[in-house]
Motif scaffolding. Structure first.
Motif, mmCIF file in Angstrom:
data_model
loop_
_atom_site.group_PDB
_atom_site.id
_atom_site.type_symbol
_atom_site.label_atom_id
_atom_site.label_comp_id
_atom_site.label_asym_id
_atom_site.label_seq_id
_atom_site.Cartn_x
_atom_site.Cartn_y
_atom_site.Cartn_z
ATOM 1 N N GLN A 143 0.819 -1.208 0.000
ATOM 2 C CA GLN A 143 0.000 0.000 0.000
ATOM 3 C C GLN A 143 0.857 1.264 0.000
ATOM 4 O O GLN A 143 0.475 2.268 -0.608
ATOM 5 C CB GLN A 143 -0.964 -0.013 1.191
ATOM 6 N N LEU A 144 1.997 1.218 0.668
ATOM 7 C CA LEU A 144 2.930 2.354 0.621
ATOM 8 C C LEU A 144 3.475 2.517 -0.787
ATOM 9 O O LEU A 144 3.515 3.635 -1.326
ATOM 10 C CB LEU A 144 4.071 2.135 1.608
ATOM 11 N N LEU A 145 3.892 1.419 -1.396
ATOM 12 C CA LEU A 145 4.466 1.482 -2.735
ATOM 13 C C LEU A 145 3.455 2.044 -3.734
ATOM 14 O O LEU A 145 3.793 2.882 -4.578
ATOM 15 C CB LEU A 145 4.929 0.085 -3.156
ATOM 16 N N LEU A 146 2.213 1.606 -3.633
ATOM 17 C CA LEU A 146 1.170 2.142 -4.513
ATOM 18 C C LEU A 146 0.947 3.624 -4.258
ATOM 19 O O LEU A 146 0.756 4.421 -5.184
ATOM 20 C CB LEU A 146 -0.131 1.369 -4.306
ATOM 21 N N ALA A 147 0.969 4.008 -2.990
ATOM 22 C CA ALA A 147 0.664 5.397 -2.632
ATOM 23 C C ALA A 147 1.697 6.379 -3.175
ATOM 24 O O ALA A 147 1.358 7.525 -3.492
ATOM 25 C CB ALA A 147 0.551 5.542 -1.118
ATOM 26 N N VAL A 148 2.960 5.935 -3.298
ATOM 27 C CA VAL A 148 4.007 6.842 -3.789
ATOM 28 C C VAL A 148 4.209 6.718 -5.294
ATOM 29 O O VAL A 148 5.110 7.336 -5.856
ATOM 30 C CB VAL A 148 5.348 6.625 -3.044
ATOM 31 N N GLY A 149 3.365 5.929 -5.960
ATOM 32 C CA GLY A 149 3.456 5.830 -7.415
ATOM 33 C C GLY A 149 4.362 4.741 -7.922
ATOM 34 O O GLY A 149 4.673 4.706 -9.118
ATOM 35 N N ALA A 150 4.800 3.852 -7.011
ATOM 36 C CA ALA A 150 5.657 2.725 -7.388
ATOM 37 C C ALA A 150 6.946 3.235 -8.050
ATOM 38 O O ALA A 150 7.522 4.228 -7.617
ATOM 39 C CB ALA A 150 4.892 1.743 -8.274
ATOM 40 N N TRP A 151 7.385 2.559 -9.111
ATOM 41 C CA TRP A 151 8.646 2.931 -9.764
ATOM 42 C C TRP A 151 8.360 3.964 -10.852
ATOM 43 O O TRP A 151 7.544 3.720 -11.752
ATOM 44 C CB TRP A 151 9.317 1.705 -10.369
ATOM 45 N N PRO A 152 8.994 5.110 -10.806
ATOM 46 C CA PRO A 152 8.683 6.152 -11.781
ATOM 47 C C PRO A 152 9.130 5.778 -13.196
ATOM 48 O O PRO A 152 10.059 4.993 -13.393
ATOM 49 C CB PRO A 152 9.462 7.370 -11.269
ATOM 50 N N ALA A 153 8.449 6.359 -14.168
ATOM 51 C CA ALA A 153 8.720 6.067 -15.584
ATOM 52 C C ALA A 153 9.872 6.923 -16.082
ATOM 53 O O ALA A 153 9.710 7.833 -16.892
ATOM 54 C CB ALA A 153 7.468 6.309 -16.421
ATOM 55 N N ILE A 154 11.066 6.616 -15.574
ATOM 56 C CA ILE A 154 12.284 7.280 -16.019
ATOM 57 C C ILE A 154 13.212 6.202 -16.577
ATOM 58 O O ILE A 154 13.105 5.028 -16.196
ATOM 59 C CB ILE A 154 12.966 8.075 -14.884
ATOM 60 N N PRO A 155 14.105 6.552 -17.494
ATOM 61 C CA PRO A 155 14.897 5.536 -18.189
ATOM 62 C C PRO A 155 16.015 4.906 -17.365
ATOM 63 O O PRO A 155 16.636 3.940 -17.806
ATOM 64 C CB PRO A 155 15.455 6.294 -19.397
ATOM 65 N N ALA A 156 16.289 5.422 -16.192
ATOM 66 C CA ALA A 156 17.321 4.865 -15.312
ATOM 67 C C ALA A 156 17.075 5.426 -13.915
ATOM 68 O O ALA A 156 16.255 6.332 -13.730
ATOM 69 C CB ALA A 156 18.721 5.241 -15.802
ATOM 70 N N TRP A 157 17.751 4.866 -12.924
ATOM 71 C CA TRP A 157 17.675 5.320 -11.534
ATOM 72 C C TRP A 157 16.317 5.076 -10.894
ATOM 73 O O TRP A 157 16.032 5.582 -9.818
ATOM 74 C CB TRP A 157 18.025 6.810 -11.425
ATOM 75 N N GLU A 158 15.458 4.301 -11.536
ATOM 76 C CA GLU A 158 14.109 4.126 -11.007
ATOM 77 C C GLU A 158 14.112 3.359 -9.681
ATOM 78 O O GLU A 158 13.252 3.587 -8.822
ATOM 79 C CB GLU A 158 13.228 3.417 -12.038
ATOM 80 N N ALA A 159 15.098 2.465 -9.488
ATOM 81 C CA ALA A 159 15.151 1.707 -8.241
ATOM 82 C C ALA A 159 15.541 2.610 -7.076
ATOM 83 O O ALA A 159 14.975 2.514 -5.972
ATOM 84 C CB ALA A 159 16.132 0.543 -8.370
ATOM 85 N N ILE A 160 16.498 3.501 -7.305
ATOM 86 C CA ILE A 160 16.861 4.479 -6.280
ATOM 87 C C ILE A 160 15.687 5.405 -6.005
ATOM 88 O O ILE A 160 15.380 5.723 -4.850
ATOM 89 C CB ILE A 160 18.097 5.292 -6.726
ATOM 90 N N ALA A 161 15.005 5.826 -7.063
ATOM 91 C CA ALA A 161 13.871 6.735 -6.899
ATOM 92 C C ALA A 161 12.788 6.113 -6.035
ATOM 93 O O ALA A 161 12.200 6.789 -5.179
ATOM 94 C CB ALA A 161 13.310 7.123 -8.262
#
Length: 249
Positions: A169-187
């Motif tokens: 529920q936390l992951l969903l609330a923050v938008g999960a992994w952003p749609a960027i071409p790199a660094w998404e795991a850090i984000a």
């Protein structure tokens, strides 16, 4: 009632060389989970060829999916609606979970209900077969937004984003992994940290494989986006979320 931890793995056609080893590590974890727990493995192709998924056995605890290529972050997020678990753990297709890794993740979040996520130390697996610990691993204990932001700004990020375990529920609330071409795991780690403290598990929970075929080793990886732009958008997004004053839960 059985409780579930969902493991999310993105894979692309051509990047499935070590997928079988990832499968074996996830399968082994099913036997070491605490009583009353089971796992689900979500494997999402970043693309629609079906070839990486064809390597996997048909098991009721494995859920596969495909979608047009958008990068690892998009693939992970596209898998998330299929997650039946209350906890979600990331795993790259060329990495493995070390024995007991998921049990330690579950224990950390059960023992510390006030935190929304945890992350375990990792071991870098080098091409010669040797392993080395991460150079900036924090000690066991709470992980705060301020600590991570300072490390991020100093380009000394201390944890592996691909070892994140978060309450779904936390992951969903923050938008999960952003749609960027790199660094998404850090984000994703930073977004979770912006609204909830986390917990560092000092025992390594997985192996991060260093090999010539990995995405971040490709010469084209440096061309996916300007690093300063990536750094800027990730920081702007987490600072904006932090600035709302909302906290989880």
């Amino acid at each position: 009632m059985t409780r579930i931890i969902s493991v999310v793995t993105p894979v692309y056609d051509g990047g499935q060389q070590y997928l079988r080893e990832a499968f074996e590590s996830v399968q082994a974890e099913r036997d070491s989970l605490p009583d009353g727990w089971d796992l689900q493995w979500l494997v999402q192709e970043d693309g629609t060829t079906g070839r990486p998924l064809a390597l996997l056995p048909e098991e009721p605890w494995i859920s596969t999916g495909m979608a047009s290529k958008g990068g690892a972050g998009v693939a992970r997020t596209m898998a998330l609606p299929r997650a039946t678990g209350e906890l979600v753990r990331t795993l790259d297709a060329d990495d493995v979970i070390l024995p007991g890794g998921l049990a330690r993740d579950i224990a950390a979040l059960e023992d510390h209900p006030e935190v929304g996520w945890c992350i375990s130390a990792g071991l870098d697996l080098l091409p010669d077969g040797s392993t080395v610990a991460g150079p900036y691993d924090p000690p066991e204990g709470p992980l705060t937004y301020e600590t991570l932001l300072t490390a991020y700004d100093d380009d000394l990020f201390p944890v592996l984003g691909t070892h994140l375990t978060a309450r779904k529920q936390l992951l969903l609330a923050v938008g999960a992994w952003p749609a960027i071409p790199a660094w998404e795991a850090i984000a994703a780690v930073m977004l979770c940290a912006a609204v909830s403290d986390g917990w560092m598990i000092s025992t390594p929970g997985g192996v991060y494989r260093k090999h010539p075929g990995q995405t971040t080793s490709q010469s084209t990886y440096a061309e996916v986006a300007d690093p300063d732009q990536l750094r800027g958008i990730v920081r702007a997004q987490v600072e904006a979320l932090r600035g709302t004053g909302w906290r989880w839960p």
